[in-house]
Design an enzyme around this catalytic site. Structure first.
Site, PDB file in Angstrom:
ATOM      1  CG  ASP A 188       0.811  -3.152   3.528  1.00 35.00           C
ATOM      2  OD1 ASP A 188       0.076  -4.606   2.988  1.00 35.00           O
ATOM      3  OD2 ASP A 188      -0.133  -2.903   4.590  1.00 35.00           O
ATOM      4  N   GLY A 189       4.613  -2.749   1.544  1.00 34.79           N
ATOM      5  CA  GLY A 189       5.638  -2.734   0.605  1.00 34.79           C
ATOM      6  C   GLY A 189       5.923  -3.355  -1.050  1.00 34.79           C
ATOM      7  CG  ASN A 199       0.015   3.753  -0.479  1.00 34.51           C
ATOM      8  OD1 ASN A 199      -0.274   3.061  -0.644  1.00 34.51           O
ATOM      9  ND2 ASN A 199       1.015   3.144   0.605  1.00 34.51           N
ATOM     10  CG  ASP A 202       8.443  18.011  10.292  1.00 33.10           C
ATOM     11  OD1 ASP A 202       9.387  19.064  10.541  1.00 33.10           O
ATOM     12  OD2 ASP A 202       8.720  16.980  11.036  1.00 33.10           O
ATOM     13  CB  ALA A 212      -5.618   3.333  -2.725  1.00 37.01           C
ATOM     14  CB  SER A 216       1.701   7.947  10.086  1.00 30.35           C
ATOM     15  OG  SER A 216       1.795   6.190  10.442  1.00 30.35           O
TER      16      SER A 216
END
Length: 257
Positions: free
Chosen positions: A46-47, A116, A146, A154, A162
């Site tokens: 994917d990267g 993304n 954080d 997408a 996550s």
């Protein structure tokens, strides 16, 4: 009269299995320069798909990915037979990137595009403190966390998922605003926004609690203000095998334990 087969440009990540697959496919189907291609075949994970889309922002050539990496949510299965036929029969998924405009403590302004998400992340052991505005109105005076991110549909199945953000169907015309490990307000889980929304982050106590801003692979450190909006004028196309559309993958992900 039958149409001529698509001209393809085959590119690959640096992984040995991707490079080996590239050589095999070029031997079978040939490869033209990317500037002359009707479709770019990207081999990797994917990267690498994101890298390929970024590299072709000016041409906006459709990209057909095949998985030769570790994560393949944006990729088709790797098969060497019938590649041109698969490309012709493939469905299209059109995505629109986010524009990030960031200003640093030093007074510098930098911009980048994110397919993304745009993420703000703490740089040190201390939590970040952010003020969040939407369309010019302050919606959260202080978020201790954080970090926080704005994700495209997408990208909603990537870092956003996550961080416990919502999965967004590709045609929903929405953005996800998702905190990363929120401390105060502890129960704030983020928001779903119109794709037309303009989100602005102000970094509080920036000298003591430095924050970086990331648009996909572009990182800008020690930011004090970040603005995010969708670029509807930029349309990028990914191709997926018939019967395995991106929309179907997103729906399936929502029923995966």
């Amino acid at each position: 009269m039958n149409s001529p087969p698509p001209r393809i440009a085959v590119c690959a990540s640096e992984r040995p299995e991707a490079q080996a697959a590239r050589e095999r496919l070029i031997g079978l189907y040939g490869s033209v320069p990317e500037a002359e291609a009707d479709v770019i075949v990207a081999l990797g994970g994917d990267g690498f798909m994101l890298e390929t889309l970024h590299a072709n922002l000016s041409r906006r050539t459709p990209v057909y990915g095949m998985n030769r990496g570790s994560v393949g949510f944006l990729m088709n299965d790797y098969e060497e037979d019938g590649l041109l036929e698969r490309i012709v029969a493939a469905g299209r998924a059109v995505i629109h990137p986010l524009q990030m405009d960031a200003w640093t403590e030093a007074g510098q302004a930098q911009s980048g595009l994110a397919i993304n998400e745009v993420s703000l992340l703490r740089q040190t052991r201390q939590s970040a403190k952010l003020k969040i505005s939407v369309d010019g109105k302050v919606r959260l005076e202080e978020l201790t966390c954080d970090g926080c991110l704005v994700a495209t549909p997408a990208g909603s199945t990537a870092y956003n998922l996550s961080a416990h953000g919502p999965i967004i169907p590709l045609d929903a015309r929405m953005l996800a605003l998702t905190p990363i490990s929120a401390f105060r307000p502890r129960r704030w889980r983020g928001a779903l926004l119109s794709h037309r929304a303009k989100v602005e982050f102000a970094v509080l106590e920036a000298d003591k609690r430095p924050v970086s801003a990331v648009a996909d692979s572009l990182e800008i450190r020690r930011v004090v203000r970040v603005a995010v909006k969708e670029r509807r004028d930029i349309a990028l196309t990914m191709l997926f095998d018939a019967g395995r559309s991106f929309e179907e993958r997103v729906l399936t992900e929502q029923f995966t334990a």
